[in-house]
Write a protein that holds these residues in place. Structure first.
Motif, PDB file in Angstrom:
ATOM      1  N   LEU A   1      -7.950  28.165  26.703  1.00 52.68           N
ATOM      2  CA  LEU A   1      -7.448  27.525  25.494  1.00 52.68           C
ATOM      3  C   LEU A   1      -6.736  28.524  24.582  1.00 52.68           C
ATOM      4  CD1 LEU A   1     -10.616  25.385  24.670  1.00 52.68           C
ATOM      5  CD2 LEU A   1      -8.536  24.619  25.837  1.00 52.68           C
ATOM      6  N   MET A   2      -5.757  28.021  23.837  1.00 54.62           N
ATOM      7  CA  MET A   2      -5.045  28.828  22.848  1.00 54.62           C
ATOM      8  C   MET A   2      -4.991  28.058  21.536  1.00 54.62           C
ATOM      9  SD  MET A   2      -1.890  30.269  25.181  1.00 54.62           S
ATOM     10  CE  MET A   2      -1.262  31.274  23.839  1.00 54.62           C
ATOM     11  N   TRP A   3      -4.950  28.786  20.423  1.00 58.63           N
ATOM     12  CA  TRP A   3      -4.895  28.154  19.116  1.00 58.63           C
ATOM     13  C   TRP A   3      -3.602  27.378  18.938  1.00 58.63           C
ATOM     14  CZ3 TRP A   3      -9.453  28.005  17.304  1.00 58.63           C
ATOM     15  CH2 TRP A   3     -10.312  29.106  17.314  1.00 58.63           C
ATOM     16  N   SER A   4      -3.701  26.258  18.244  1.00 56.54           N
ATOM     17  CA  SER A   4      -2.508  25.524  17.844  1.00 56.54           C
ATOM     18  C   SER A   4      -1.755  26.334  16.797  1.00 56.54           C
ATOM     19  CB  SER A   4      -2.882  24.156  17.266  1.00 56.54           C
ATOM     20  OG  SER A   4      -3.633  23.400  18.196  1.00 56.54           O
ATOM     21  N   ALA A   5      -0.432  26.232  16.797  1.00 54.05           N
ATOM     22  CA  ALA A   5       0.391  27.050  15.900  1.00 54.05           C
ATOM     23  C   ALA A   5       0.266  26.628  14.446  1.00 54.05           C
ATOM     24  CB  ALA A   5       1.855  26.973  16.333  1.00 54.05           C
ATOM     25  N   ASN A   6      -0.136  25.384  14.188  1.00 54.79           N
ATOM     26  CA  ASN A   6      -0.123  24.875  12.803  1.00 54.79           C
ATOM     27  C   ASN A   6      -1.481  24.921  12.119  1.00 54.79           C
ATOM     28  OD1 ASN A   6      -1.290  22.905  14.418  1.00 54.79           O
ATOM     29  ND2 ASN A   6      -0.461  21.206  13.215  1.00 54.79           N
TER      30      ASN A   6
ATOM     31  N   PHE B   1      -5.087  28.656   8.947  1.00 57.98           N
ATOM     32  CA  PHE B   1      -5.881  29.867   8.776  1.00 57.98           C
ATOM     33  C   PHE B   1      -4.951  31.061   8.932  1.00 57.98           C
ATOM     34  CE2 PHE B   1      -8.710  26.670  10.751  1.00 57.98           C
ATOM     35  CZ  PHE B   1      -9.589  26.491   9.687  1.00 57.98           C
ATOM     36  N   SER B   2      -5.186  32.087   8.128  1.00 54.40           N
ATOM     37  CA  SER B   2      -4.249  33.210   8.086  1.00 54.40           C
ATOM     38  C   SER B   2      -4.267  34.040   9.363  1.00 54.40           C
ATOM     39  CB  SER B   2      -4.565  34.104   6.881  1.00 54.40           C
ATOM     40  OG  SER B   2      -5.898  34.591   6.950  1.00 54.40           O
ATOM     41  N   SER B   3      -5.445  34.253   9.938  1.00 57.22           N
ATOM     42  CA  SER B   3      -5.529  35.110  11.126  1.00 57.22           C
ATOM     43  C   SER B   3      -6.743  34.731  11.949  1.00 57.22           C
ATOM     44  CB  SER B   3      -5.621  36.578  10.702  1.00 57.22           C
ATOM     45  OG  SER B   3      -5.737  37.418  11.824  1.00 57.22           O
ATOM     46  N   LEU B   4      -6.510  34.385  13.209  1.00 56.94           N
ATOM     47  CA  LEU B   4      -7.599  34.036  14.116  1.00 56.94           C
ATOM     48  C   LEU B   4      -7.500  34.907  15.359  1.00 56.94           C
ATOM     49  CD1 LEU B   4      -7.374  30.133  13.956  1.00 56.94           C
ATOM     50  CD2 LEU B   4      -9.238  31.521  13.024  1.00 56.94           C
ATOM     51  N   PRO B   5      -8.612  35.509  15.801  1.00 57.15           N
ATOM     52  CA  PRO B   5      -8.566  36.282  17.046  1.00 57.15           C
ATOM     53  C   PRO B   5      -8.355  35.346  18.224  1.00 57.15           C
ATOM     54  CG  PRO B   5     -10.839  36.026  16.312  1.00 57.15           C
ATOM     55  CD  PRO B   5      -9.972  35.469  15.216  1.00 57.15           C
ATOM     56  N   PRO B   6      -7.769  35.823  19.310  1.00 50.81           N
ATOM     57  CA  PRO B   6      -7.549  34.954  20.476  1.00 50.81           C
ATOM     58  C   PRO B   6      -8.864  34.355  20.987  1.00 50.81           C
ATOM     59  CG  PRO B   6      -6.389  37.034  20.726  1.00 50.81           C
ATOM     60  CD  PRO B   6      -7.271  37.189  19.524  1.00 50.81           C
TER      61      PRO B   6
ATOM     62  N   VAL C   1     -18.438  28.367  21.878  1.00 54.02           N
ATOM     63  CA  VAL C   1     -19.442  29.056  21.070  1.00 54.02           C
ATOM     64  C   VAL C   1     -18.744  29.978  20.074  1.00 54.02           C
ATOM     65  CG1 VAL C   1     -21.375  30.688  21.069  1.00 54.02           C
ATOM     66  CG2 VAL C   1     -21.194  28.990  22.897  1.00 54.02           C
ATOM     67  N   VAL C   2     -19.131  29.863  18.803  1.00 49.34           N
ATOM     68  CA  VAL C   2     -18.679  30.801  17.771  1.00 49.34           C
ATOM     69  C   VAL C   2     -19.648  31.970  17.775  1.00 49.34           C
ATOM     70  CG1 VAL C   2     -18.325  31.164  15.304  1.00 49.34           C
ATOM     71  CG2 VAL C   2     -17.646  28.984  16.360  1.00 49.34           C
ATOM     72  N   SER C   3     -19.161  33.150  18.140  1.00 50.75           N
ATOM     73  CA  SER C   3     -20.061  34.294  18.329  1.00 50.75           C
ATOM     74  C   SER C   3     -19.359  35.596  17.981  1.00 50.75           C
ATOM     75  CB  SER C   3     -20.532  34.345  19.789  1.00 50.75           C
ATOM     76  OG  SER C   3     -21.353  35.469  20.027  1.00 50.75           O
ATOM     77  N   ASN C   4     -19.974  36.373  17.087  1.00 47.70           N
ATOM     78  CA  ASN C   4     -19.487  37.727  16.767  1.00 47.70           C
ATOM     79  C   ASN C   4     -18.006  37.767  16.434  1.00 47.70           C
ATOM     80  OD1 ASN C   4     -22.050  38.954  17.197  1.00 47.70           O
ATOM     81  ND2 ASN C   4     -21.688  38.939  19.408  1.00 47.70           N
ATOM     82  N   GLY C   5     -17.577  36.839  15.575  1.00 45.07           N
ATOM     83  CA  GLY C   5     -16.212  36.850  15.092  1.00 45.07           C
ATOM     84  C   GLY C   5     -15.179  36.332  16.064  1.00 45.07           C
TER      85      GLY C   5
END
Length: 241
Positions: free
Chosen positions: A12-17, A20-25, A84-88
């Motif tokens: 999966l990859m983040w949607s462009a829109n 949020f200012s900055s999301l790690p891959p 899972v949301v884990s360690n940033g």
């Protein structure tokens, strides 16, 4: 390929829109976690997925421990969560179309997203909340009509030990923000703000503020540095030769 013929949802990859200012891959660790020697998860069709279930893991122990627990104590094929949301980071731990046993009474038609932590003993951090919301919005970009529910709303449990009403309200507000950002009115407003900010910084770098009054040299130099920080991106976009 149409949505109803999708047979796998990995990598999966983040949607462009996303707002949020900055999301790690997103990191797919599905193949790195402990698995049962013989069992494998089943599969659902795209149009069979109706719900996204929010969990907390009730543990701060390493994620591999949770996977071991699911395999060795429950005799399951692997860890039961899909995300899972884990360690940033947001981690993918199963294909979104796999059938897993993360929420009794809702497994057939749901995806599980979990906070790696014990929210019965602490609050969700702002970073965890942002990644959770980004993950929910990502899933909703794939299944726009998916219902977002807590584990406690489909099973007899206290999980996820956080307010689902707040989560749903925040998600609705973010979706409204995203929708508004895509309107011609918002785009025109943003174009004006960008142009105005560039002109403001340029004037500062030349030694005057927005009222035409002189500014100190340090402030002018700072404005010039900020403008020059844009140079690599301007070149990448073709605005500078």
């Amino acid at each position: 390929m149409t949505q109803t013929t999708i047979t796998s949802l990995r990598g999966l990859m983040w949607s462009a829109n996303l707002p949020f200012s900055s999301l790690p891959p997103i990191e797919d660790i599905t193949d790195q976690l402990p698995k049962h020697a013989t069992k494998i998860w089943g599969w659902r069709k795209y149009n069979e997925v109706k719900r996204l279930v929010v969990h907390h893991m009730a543990s701060e122990a390493p994620l591999v421990n949770q996977a071991d627990y699911h395999v060795n104590s429950h005799n399951w094929p692997g860890i039961a969560y899909n995300l899972v949301v884990s360690n940033g980071r947001l981690l993918q731990t199963n294909d979104l179309l796999t059938y897993t046993t993360h929420a009794k009474g809702a497994n057939d038609d749901s995806i599980g997203i979990a906070i790696h932590g014990d929210l019965s003993k602490r609050e969700m951090t702002s970073q965890e909340r942002e990644l959770l919301y980004a993950g929910i919005l990502l899933v909703k970009s794939i299944w726009p009509k998916i219902a977002v529910v807590g584990h406690n709303e489909v099973s007899a449990t206290a999980c996820p030990c956080t307010s689902m009403n707040r989560i749903r309200t925040d998600i609705a507000n973010l979706e409204h923000q995203m929708e508004f950002a895509a309107t011609p009115q918002k785009q025109a407003e943003m174009a004006y703000r960008i142009a105005n900010e560039l002109l403001y910084l340029y004037n500062l770098s030349k030694g005057t503020d927005q009222y035409g009054k002189p500014v100190e040299s340090e402030r002018a130099e700072k404005a010039q540095r900020r403008l020059l920080q844009l140079e690599p991106e301007m070149r990448r976009l073709g605005f500078l030769a």
